[in-house]
Design a protein around this motif. Structure first.
Motif, PDB file in Angstrom:
ATOM      1  N   GLY A 427       0.798  -1.220   0.000  1.00 15.88           N
ATOM      2  CA  GLY A 427       0.000   0.000   0.000  1.00 15.88           C
ATOM      3  C   GLY A 427       0.825   1.262   0.000  1.00 15.88           C
ATOM      4  O   GLY A 427       0.314   2.347  -0.281  1.00 15.88           O
ATOM      5  N   GLU A 431      -0.011   4.906  -1.778  1.00 15.46           N
ATOM      6  CA  GLU A 431      -0.210   6.081  -0.931  1.00 15.46           C
ATOM      7  C   GLU A 431       0.759   7.195  -1.302  1.00 15.46           C
ATOM      8  O   GLU A 431       0.371   8.365  -1.387  1.00 15.46           O
ATOM      9  N   ARG A 435      -0.345  10.866  -2.801  1.00 15.94           N
ATOM     10  CA  ARG A 435       0.020  12.110  -2.115  1.00 15.94           C
ATOM     11  C   ARG A 435       0.532  13.145  -3.117  1.00 15.94           C
ATOM     12  O   ARG A 435       0.142  14.310  -3.077  1.00 15.94           O
ATOM     13  N   PHE A 452      -5.078   9.212   2.555  1.00 16.18           N
ATOM     14  CA  PHE A 452      -5.022   7.988   1.750  1.00 16.18           C
ATOM     15  C   PHE A 452      -4.750   6.748   2.605  1.00 16.18           C
ATOM     16  O   PHE A 452      -4.244   5.743   2.116  1.00 16.18           O
ATOM     17  N   LYS A 453      -5.115   6.833   3.857  1.00 15.64           N
ATOM     18  CA  LYS A 453      -4.852   5.735   4.789  1.00 15.64           C
ATOM     19  C   LYS A 453      -5.589   4.456   4.405  1.00 15.64           C
ATOM     20  O   LYS A 453      -5.176   3.344   4.743  1.00 15.64           O
ATOM     21  N   ARG A 456      -3.813   1.282   2.929  1.00 18.51           N
ATOM     22  CA  ARG A 456      -2.865   0.498   3.717  1.00 18.51           C
ATOM     23  C   ARG A 456      -3.459  -0.893   3.910  1.00 18.51           C
ATOM     24  O   ARG A 456      -4.452  -1.069   4.599  1.00 18.51           O
ATOM     25  N   TYR A 469     -11.218   7.929  -4.465  1.00 13.42           N
ATOM     26  CA  TYR A 469     -10.898   9.299  -4.082  1.00 13.42           C
ATOM     27  C   TYR A 469     -11.348  10.254  -5.173  1.00 13.42           C
ATOM     28  O   TYR A 469     -11.292   9.942  -6.361  1.00 13.42           O
ATOM     29  N   TYR A 536       6.153   2.996   8.976  1.00 17.00           N
ATOM     30  CA  TYR A 536       5.176   4.078   9.151  1.00 17.00           C
ATOM     31  C   TYR A 536       5.638   5.056  10.237  1.00 17.00           C
ATOM     32  O   TYR A 536       5.346   6.259  10.173  1.00 17.00           O
TER      33      TYR A 536
END
Length: 594
Positions: A427, A431, A435, A452-453, A456, A469, A536
């Motif tokens: 993921g 992500e 971004r 954009f979590k 994951r 999105y 992370y």
């Protein structure tokens, strides 16, 4: 619930629980070699045998279910004698050269053997099978180390869905080899290395390229060579495991220091080229979105060579849907032997570019002719080493990792952002790309922790995760999958028209690069999730969270490349996926064959 006794201790377990699971609940566990929960529970090794009262024969604990009133005995003379004999049988065809074996200290057979007093007394003659394996392949199989546990067969079939390995022969000659009577070089193997990380011995291992670097007469001994090393994002989450160190001690700063102690001239971070990949792949995605009728959808990420091999061999008609962007490893090599060579004023032929990767497929990727564009007749990346090879080099130099001072990566290819470091987990590529796409379309940075979590995918129980999105009026439907078995499920759903996406990220290894085939091996432990948390955390602490903010990437474009997806960038940082061939899978879906 089912009520049993284990060595006289009453135990109550859920219906469907195996004896092995029950023994572990009460701290009376029995040894195993072939057992892999939910994947390989076939009782092949016979070292988990236990005695059950009123049953004449011994039973394998790993695939025998608990029954009401069962009385289990795990350590009787009869059990110990049977286990010892089975271990001797395994050793009769196992080459015992533990001190020089790569898995010395992390071999499950060695661990089990340490509990049984076999010593020098062997009741069976040693007979080692012949081995003619091609030693140039990224994955090496040593028949003399195989204990016929079939874990590799099960992992490749049930997790990765490739069926590369199979049982061959009969009787005492039964063993494991490549399926369909093929050579591995002619098989549709992704070289993901999951068979290696799930092998309890050293029967499967990656090709060792470290000797060409640190060995006698290696490149580090050549005063005419400039050695440049890059470190992939996922390495920093796992390398400390080999030294028993927590990630808070085994930091990227100490890793950079260790590599300098080994003797590398320049130590860089692949996070730099991960940011570069986002600039190229993200802009490529936006260009395709501006002309949707000219492309097939979805666009697939291309940074995982195991996944690229899988798609080309199993769904060759979808090859054009791959992003043409090279992987961060290959982008780094191309930039090193052009831009960086000019920066320091050296002949690129004098540079040896080494990558440290959590991956075995990278060893094959760097040899693809059409992916090497920087210097004619040379590879952009000369050697790709796994995390395990890195740790062996550090140990060979007797470096006290915990005592090292933290040092920075070199410049100008050493700066990376938070978006880059999460490349190492499933993921993360998606992500990071979203971004930057958000910024390109709106002129503003999104909330790096929340926007954009949803992509994951680490803790998902589904074969893939999806998210939709709306960015500056453009609707983007995205999906993320990890593990090639899940990739196949996703692709089948796409081809059947059951789902519709514009952007899809796939990583060949379960959990992404943190669970890669080149990472440290821990028997029956899956550490991808905990390693992902380390990455992370790096992302969250990084001052720079977006690839387009990387100052060294910005300088590269202004001084050399021009613009993302421009002429120079396209020549150096993109590739033609049709420039090389993959053996076609014998398990092609019907719609592919049609």
């Amino acid at each position: 619930m089912v009520n049993i006794t284990i060595n006289g201790t009453p135990v109550s377990v859920e219906n469907g629980t195996t004896i092995l699971e029950a023994t572990r609940l009460v701290g009376m566990s029995v040894p195993t070699l072939c057992y892999l929960k939910g994947i390989n529970q076939i009782g092949a090794c016979r070292v988990c045998l236990v005695e059950v009262k009123n049953i004449d024969r011994l039973l394998p604990a790993c695939d025998t279910l608990c029954e009401e009133g069962m009385e289990v005995l795990t350590n009787t003379p009869k059990v110990r004698e049977a286990r010892q004999m089975n271990l001797e049988l395994l050793l009769s065809q196992h080459r015992i050269n533990c001190p020089v074996c790569e898995r010395n200290g992390s071999c499950q057979l060695q661990e089990v053997m340490s509990s049984y007093p076999i010593g020098d007394i062997m009741n069976f003659k040693h007979e080692y099978p012949e081995d003619d394996w091609d030693q140039s392949l990224p994955i090496i199989r040593d028949e003399s180390k195989c204990i016929r546990c079939y874990r590799c067969v099960s992992v490749c079939e049930k997790v990765q869905g490739l069926n590369i390995w199979d049982m061959v022969g009969s009787g005492s000659r039964t063993t494991v080899n490549v399926s369909h009577n093929r050579k591995l070089s002619a098989a549709d193997c992704a070289f993901c290395g999951q068979c290696i990380t799930h092998c309890p011995t050293n029967a499967l291992h990656s090709r060792d390229d470290s000797k060409a670097i640190t060995g006698v007469g290696g490149v580090l001994d050549d005063p005419n060579k400039i050695t440049v090393v890059q470190v992939a994002p996922a390495i920093r989450a796992a390398w400390g495991e080999s030294f028993g160190l927590d990630a808070s001690v085994a930091t990227e700063g100490r890793l950079a220091a260790a590599l300098r102690r080994i003797g590398f001239d320049y130590v860089f971070d692949t996070n730099f080229s991960a940011d570069l990949t986002i600039m190229e792949e993200g802009n490529e995605f936006l260009e395709r979105m501006q002309h949707p009728e000219a492309h097939k959808w979805p666009m697939f990420t291309s940074c995982c060579p195991g996944w690229v091999r899988f798609l080309k061999s199993n769904y060759p008609d979808m090859t054009d849907q791959l992003s043409t962007a090279k992987s961060p490893q290959q982008m780094f090599g191309a930039v090193t032997k052009t831009y960086f060579a000019k920066k320091i004023g050296v002949d690129p032929h004098d540079i040896v570019c080494v990558s440290i990767m959590p991956c075995t497929a990278k060893k094959a990727e760097l040899a693809i002719p059409s992916i090497n564009d920087a210097v004619e007749g040379e590879r952009d990346v000369d050697f790709s080493l796994t995390t395990r090879e890195l740790c062996r080099m550090i140990k060979a130099d007797n470096i006290d990792v915990a005592a090292l001072p933290e040092e920075e990566f070199d410049s100008p290819l050493g700066t990376g952002t938070g978006a880059a470091v999460i490349f190492g987990t499933t993921g993360g590529v998606m992500e990071a790309a979203l971004r930057t796409c958000y910024y390109v379309l709106t002129g503003e940075n999104p909330n790096a922790d929340e926007t954009f979590k949803a992509v994951r995918a680490m803790d998902s129980t589904r074969p893939w995760v999806e998210a939709e999105y709306n960015v500056a009026g453009i609707k983007v439907r995205a999906a993320v999958a990890n593990g090639l078995g899940n990739a196949r499920r996703l692709i089948r759903a796409i081809r059947r028209g059951e789902v519709d996406y514009q952007f899809v990220e796939i990583m060949a290894c379960p959990g992404g690069c943190v669970g890669g085939g080149g990472q440290p091996i821990h028997y029956n432990q899956e550490l991808a999730s905990s390693r992902a948390k380390v990455l992370y955390n790096y992302d969250k602490k990084n001052v720079l969270r977006f690839s387009h903010e990387n100052p060294e990437v910005q300088a590269l474009y202004s001084e050399y490349l021009g613009k993302p997806c421009g002429e120079i960038a396209h020549h150096l940082l993109h590739t033609n996926h049709h420039g090389w061939e993959m053996p076609k899978s014998p398990n092609l879906d019907e719609d592919v064959m049609l």
